[in-house]
Design a protein around this motif. Structure first.
Motif, mmCIF file in Angstrom:
data_model
loop_
_atom_site.group_PDB
_atom_site.id
_atom_site.type_symbol
_atom_site.label_atom_id
_atom_site.label_comp_id
_atom_site.label_asym_id
_atom_site.label_seq_id
_atom_site.Cartn_x
_atom_site.Cartn_y
_atom_site.Cartn_z
ATOM 1 N N ILE A 199 0.834 -1.205 0.000
ATOM 2 C CA ILE A 199 0.000 0.000 0.000
ATOM 3 C C ILE A 199 0.866 1.252 0.000
ATOM 4 N N LYS A 200 1.918 1.217 0.808
ATOM 5 C CA LYS A 200 2.791 2.393 0.906
ATOM 6 C C LYS A 200 3.481 2.678 -0.427
ATOM 7 N N SER A 203 0.992 4.040 -3.048
ATOM 8 C CA SER A 203 0.640 5.436 -2.760
ATOM 9 C C SER A 203 1.762 6.379 -3.162
ATOM 10 N N GLN A 206 1.258 7.477 -6.856
ATOM 11 C CA GLN A 206 -0.030 8.033 -7.269
ATOM 12 C C GLN A 206 -0.063 9.517 -6.924
ATOM 13 N N GLN A 209 -2.347 10.759 -4.191
ATOM 14 C CA GLN A 209 -2.198 10.179 -2.864
ATOM 15 C C GLN A 209 -1.039 10.783 -2.070
ATOM 16 N N SER A 210 -0.044 11.304 -2.780
ATOM 17 C CA SER A 210 1.114 11.864 -2.072
ATOM 18 C C SER A 210 1.851 12.843 -2.974
ATOM 19 N N THR A 280 -0.834 -3.879 -2.985
ATOM 20 C CA THR A 280 -0.930 -2.978 -4.139
ATOM 21 C C THR A 280 -2.337 -3.010 -4.740
ATOM 22 N N GLY A 283 -4.459 -0.946 -2.527
ATOM 23 C CA GLY A 283 -4.050 0.449 -2.687
ATOM 24 C C GLY A 283 -4.547 1.076 -3.972
ATOM 25 N N ASN A 289 -7.876 7.694 1.270
ATOM 26 C CA ASN A 289 -6.519 7.975 1.718
ATOM 27 C C ASN A 289 -5.868 6.710 2.288
ATOM 28 N N GLU A 290 -4.593 6.821 2.579
ATOM 29 C CA GLU A 290 -3.828 5.652 3.013
ATOM 30 C C GLU A 290 -4.343 5.062 4.318
ATOM 31 N N LYS A 293 -7.185 2.702 3.633
ATOM 32 C CA LYS A 293 -6.679 1.479 2.998
ATOM 33 C C LYS A 293 -6.052 0.547 4.035
ATOM 34 N N VAL A 294 -5.277 1.129 4.962
ATOM 35 C CA VAL A 294 -4.645 0.323 6.010
ATOM 36 C C VAL A 294 -5.708 -0.305 6.915
#
Length: 381
Positions: A199-200, A203, A206, A209-210, A280, A283, A289-290, A293-294
């Protein structure tokens, strides 16, 4: 550029203390707690001889056959000792029972009587032993009454002897151990924790996302190439974490694994790739947002671990019987089952089925991630 980004992402992942805690230290802590809780589960069913007292009174001398049978199952030289028997007076027997030094005592009058002060497994065994003896004596008396000529020494021996007509055949070289599946499931969960890294990394490329993702999108290097190097770095770190966990569980905690090291490493590799690609997939599919997802990842991983038997070992078999499709699409169960099939079964058929399904899941997760990522366009950055 590929290896430069790989080295850069490797350093970033290792320096992320929170991420390293969840993927490396947390599973080790859980393994220690499992070992403390389950350390004696394999010996919980070991039978210990039952302490029993027999009252020596005037009627005792008339029950020589019973006491002879009782002595046979109380012989400490035998491999099948059932009772630790002591012959005492009635007052002594009552005192021993009151002090919980015996599970019950037997005394004789017109019949064989049992005295206990509570109900339980040991008390049930004492009663079953006496009842079985009474049934055999009753059978012999009935035969003698109806046909005295049918009784001879051989028939008497056969009537008093327990014969088991079932033969125990081992289906594996290993004895079943109820505790190993907990640790195998833990490794499966740890593999799925690689999803955090997935996921990290998704992100990080993208733009919506960041800020790092926005910079990646305007860089001259294709983001698919950057993503591939990031995935390789993520898989490297997660595979190292799983290796440390596996080494700790097998050497420090002494959990039994198969001697086939190649298949074990293959399971770790495929399980790690499945975990990372699942991250992924979440994600790229979840348009939040992250943090959201987490949260989804934690909820789904814990659910899969529960269904695989991590919290309740019978749940694995309930799912397999009631809804087997869940067992075949649950990565945690497939990883744990791969380890268990190597440990328990002599043939690798079940193992390769599990590994094959994990590979299919990884391909599905990777394909969806690739096509969605390739088609992402941004109006402005």
């Amino acid at each position: 550029m590929f290896f430069h980004n790989y080295k850069y992402r490797l350093k970033c992942i290792v320096r992320d203390k929170a991420m390293m805690f969840w993927t490396l230290l947390f599973p080790i802590i859980l393994a220690i707690l499992f070992n403390l809780a389950l350390g004696n589960i394999g010996s919980a069913d070991n039978f210990k001889p039952i302490n029993l007292a027999v009252v020596k009174n005037s009627s005792y001398e008339g029950e020589k056959e019973f006491t002879k049978v009782l002595d046979e199952v109380s012989d400490k030289k035998s491999d099948n000792v059932v009772f630790n028997t002591q012959y005492v007076s009635k007052n002594k027997a009552e005192k021993l029972l009151e002090d919980n030094k015996v599970e019950g005592y037997i005394f004789f009058d017109d019949d064989i009587n049992i005295v206990v002060n509570k109900s339980g497994l040991n008390q049930t065994i004492i009663k079953s032993f006496v009842d079985e003896y009474k049934e055999k004596v009753s059978t012999i008396k009935r035969i003698i009454k109806e046909n005295p000529k049918a009784i001879n020494e051989d028939i008497m021996k056969n009537l008093l002897k327990d014969t088991n007509y079932l033969k125990e055949v081992a289906i594996s070289k290993q004895s079943p151990d109820p505790s190993v599946n907990y640790f195998y499931t833990l490794i499966g969960m740890a593999c799925l924790y690689g999803s955090f890294l997935g996921i990290k990394e998704i992100s990080a490329i993208q733009a919506n996302q960041s800020s790092q993702g926005a910079r990646v999108c305007v860089s001259p290097t294709h983001k698919i190439k950057i993503f591939a190097s990031s995935m390789l770095a993520t898989t490297t770190v997660e595979l190292f974490d799983i290796g440390v966990l596996l080494l700790f569980i097998s050497t420090v905690l002494g959990v039994n694994f198969s001697s086939n090291l190649g298949y074990i490493l293959l399971t770790c590799l495929v399980g790690t790739i499945t975990g990372v690609t699942m991250g992924t997939f979440i994600g790229i599919i979840v348009k939040k947002n992250e943090g959201v997802k987490v949260g989804i990842l934690i909820g789904s991983t814990m659910t899969m671990s529960f269904l695989a038997g991590m919290m309740y070992d019978k749940m694995k078999y309930i799912v397999a019987n009631k809804l087997p499709i869940l067992a075949y699409i649950n990565p945690v169960n497939l990883i744990a089952d791969s380890f268990y099939s190597l440990y328990f079964y002599d043939t690798p058929t079940k193992f390769f089925i599990n590994i094959g399904i994990l590979c299919i899941l990884s391909v599905i997760f990777s394909s969806i991630t690739y096509f969605v990522l390739r088609g992402q366009k941004y109006a402005s950055l």
